[in-house]
Design a protein around this motif. Structure first.
Motif: not given
Length: 194
Positions: A103-114
């Motif tokens: 199926g469909t999955y959205n993939v994003k690059a985000v900042f990691g843990p604070d």
């Protein structure tokens, strides 16, 4: 095969005077041989040794998010030893996904843990999308923000982020949102290339 030749000594008075022919004692033996060398790094401007990076041979940071609900999210990597992706010294990122539901999955690059800094910045916007400016666009854009259709379940699919888009990111995670229409287990792994 090593050989020898003669050349003008750099300290020769004859050379200093501009004369092209040398007198006795005006030449030195110059060994002519090829010797292989291996560069393993350099000393930077601060006097610290910086080793030469090489590509990761295998995928690592292998993480499993079990029973992610439809519209649910998971952050990768998230292992006891690998909590984020550090692209220092690397240009290209490859990551792999394996899901139990096609199926469909959205993939994003985000900042990691604070709990980890970004260089010397603390705190960072954990989970916030990472924006870049590059020669592909006149405005800011996301490193990765894609809806991907995983046509097959239970097999690894590899994605490559090219064009130095992830280069230099120090605390990055990949956020995967399940839009496949039901619960899914998502496996993740990554490797970095120079």
């Amino acid at each position: 095969m090593p050989s020898k030749r003669t050349g003008y000594a750099p300290w020769s008075l004859t050379r200093e005077a501009g004369v092209q022919s040398a007198t006795v004692e005006g030449t030195i033996e110059v060994p002519q041989s090829v010797q292989p060398t291996i560069s393993t790094g350099f000393v930077d401007e601060k006097g610290n040794w910086q080793g030469v990076k090489s590509s990761d041979e295998v995928f690592f940071g292998i993480t499993k998010a079990v029973d992610v609900a439809n519209t649910g999210e998971a952050l990768f990597p998230d292992t006891p030893t690998v909590k984020f992706i550090d692209m220092t010294g690397f240009k290209t990122l490859q990551f792999a996904l394996k899901t139990t539901r096609a199926g469909t999955y959205n993939v994003k690059a985000v900042f990691g843990p604070d709990t980890h800094t970004f260089a010397n910045l603390d705190p960072i916007g954990s989970g916030e999308q990472i924006k870049i400016y590059d020669n592909q666009s006149i405005s800011d854009e996301d490193i990765v923000n894609d809806n991907t259709n995983l046509d097959a379940a239970n097999v690894w699919l590899v994605y490559t982020i090219l064009a130095d888009r992830a280069k230099g990111q120090k605390n990055m995670q990949i956020k995967v949102t399940n839009s496949a229409g039901g619960n899914a287990t998502i496996d993740f792994a990554f490797r970095r290339l120079v």
